[in-house]
Design an enzyme around this catalytic site. Structure first.
Site, mmCIF file in Angstrom:
data_model
loop_
_atom_site.group_PDB
_atom_site.id
_atom_site.type_symbol
_atom_site.label_atom_id
_atom_site.label_comp_id
_atom_site.label_asym_id
_atom_site.label_seq_id
_atom_site.Cartn_x
_atom_site.Cartn_y
_atom_site.Cartn_z
ATOM 1 N N GLU A 103 38.588 36.138 46.574
ATOM 2 C CA GLU A 103 37.859 37.860 46.505
ATOM 3 C C GLU A 103 37.665 37.946 47.011
ATOM 4 O OE1 GLU A 103 37.895 38.854 42.191
ATOM 5 O OE2 GLU A 103 36.971 40.215 42.984
ATOM 6 N N ASP A 105 35.366 41.768 47.934
ATOM 7 C CA ASP A 105 35.351 43.072 46.988
ATOM 8 C C ASP A 105 33.909 44.178 48.074
ATOM 9 O OD1 ASP A 105 36.446 42.276 45.372
ATOM 10 O OD2 ASP A 105 34.758 40.963 44.043
ATOM 11 N N GLU A 107 32.188 46.970 46.861
ATOM 12 C CA GLU A 107 32.324 47.911 45.057
ATOM 13 C C GLU A 107 31.506 49.200 45.441
ATOM 14 O OE1 GLU A 107 33.643 45.480 41.557
ATOM 15 O OE2 GLU A 107 31.323 45.605 42.083
#
Ligand SMILES: *[C@@H]1O[C@H](CO)[C@@H](O)[C@H](O)[C@H]1NC(C)=O
Ligand SMILES: *[C@@H]1O[C@H](CO)[C@@H](O)[C@H](O)[C@H]1NC(C)=O
Length: 293
Positions: A103, A105, A107
């Site tokens: 993953e 990411d 955010e």
């Protein structure tokens, strides 16, 4: 001395070197060519080329790519929630499936009116994350659209903001660090309430009187090796990793940052880095191996 992270014109050039296309101008797609809502369809607002996702006290919303991909570059243009966004998280990430998933990411952690957003990035490899970095931005991400990209090839994963690299995860398999290279990933974005941790360590809660919280999107781009959902893992690896395919992201010049980009990254880290797990000795008595330069 601060170096300005201004865009070079390279983005607009299309040229090739020894058969590889270095920089392609991939025109943005409409949302529904590449993506589909994954939850809360009634929290989607379509406005021409723009898409808005809404968070209220009833629900957030999220979308996902229709296909899975290996390597390449994915870009979304996002205008984050204006005004009071405390307690909210807007995420843009790529992820594979399963317990040993990979993953990448982004955010975006909201804040009270006038206080800066934080951009938290993380990388999971074979199911293991705990690689958080946090930085603030050199612009107000709620005033305008800015591009956020994930570039992924066999040598590195690069997080870019308006084409300025903010983070690099280099392939250090030779030093025994796992690198994501055999799992196809979907592209995702979502907006949700995370007021237990997101803003000022969870001290500031979402003020629902300011709902709905709205993030806007446009300029959807995925320039990557597409992996049919029905294909076996080995098939996808073969299809997307072959050196004879001439994928632009496999060009040797893409195996590391250019000198200009490494200067940009140094500027970002010197001026905007707030947290780096590599420097957190209270969490890691011995710095994780990928943190060595
Ligand atoms: C959600 O917000 C609406 C509008 O402000 C309000 O009427 C409703 O009571 C709220 N619901 C909950 C579960 O807090
Ligand atoms: C919010 O603003 C405060 C005060 O400027 C800052 O310390 C914090 O890092 C900002 N971002 C988040 C997500 O809390």
């Amino acid at each position: 001395m601060a170096v300005s992270p201004t865009l070079s014109s390279s983005k607009l050039l299309l040229f090739s070197l020894s058969g590889f296309v270095l920089f392609g101008l991939v025109s943005p797609s409409k949302f529904d060519e590449l993506f589909q809502p994954s939850w809360a369809l009634d929290h989607f607002i379509y406005e021409g080329e723009q898409l808005q996702l809404k968070l209220d006290n009833y629900s957030g919303a999220g979308f996902t790519s229709k296909s899975k991909y290996m390597f390449g570059k994915t870009t979304l243009q996002i205008k984050l929630i204006e005004g009071d966004s405390a307690g909210t998280v807007t995420a843009f990430y790529m992820s594979s499936d399963g317990p040993n998933h990979n993953e990448f990411d982004f955010e975006f952690l909201g804040n009270t009116t006038g206080e800066p957003y934080l951009v938290q990035t993380n990388i999971y490899v074979n199911g293991v994350g705990n690689r958080e970095q946090r930085l603030n931005l050199w612009f107000d991400p709620t005033k305008d659209f800015h591009s956020y990209s994930l570039l992924w090839n066999q040598r590195q994963v690069v997080f870019l903001v308006d084409e300025t690299p903010i983070r690099v995860f280099t392939n250090k398999e030779r030093q025994g660090v796992a690198f994501p290279k055999d799992q196809a990933m979907g592209v995702y974005s979502s907006i949700w309430n995370a007021d237990d941790w997101a803003t000022q360590g969870g001290r500031v809660k979402t003020d629902w009187t300011h709902a709905p919280f709205v993030a806007s999107y446009k300029g959807f781009q995925i320039d990557a090796c597409e992996c049919p959902v029905t294909a076996a893992v080995e098939e996808n690896v073969k299809r997307c990793s072959a050196s004879d395919k001439g994928y632009w992201w496999d060009n040797p010049v893409m195996s590391e940052l250019s000198l200009h980009q490494s200067h940009q990254l140094m500027w970002v880290r010197a001026n905007h880095l707030v947290y780096d797990y590599c420097m957190d000795s209270s969490r890691f008595t011995v710095a994780p191996p990928e943190c060595d330069n």
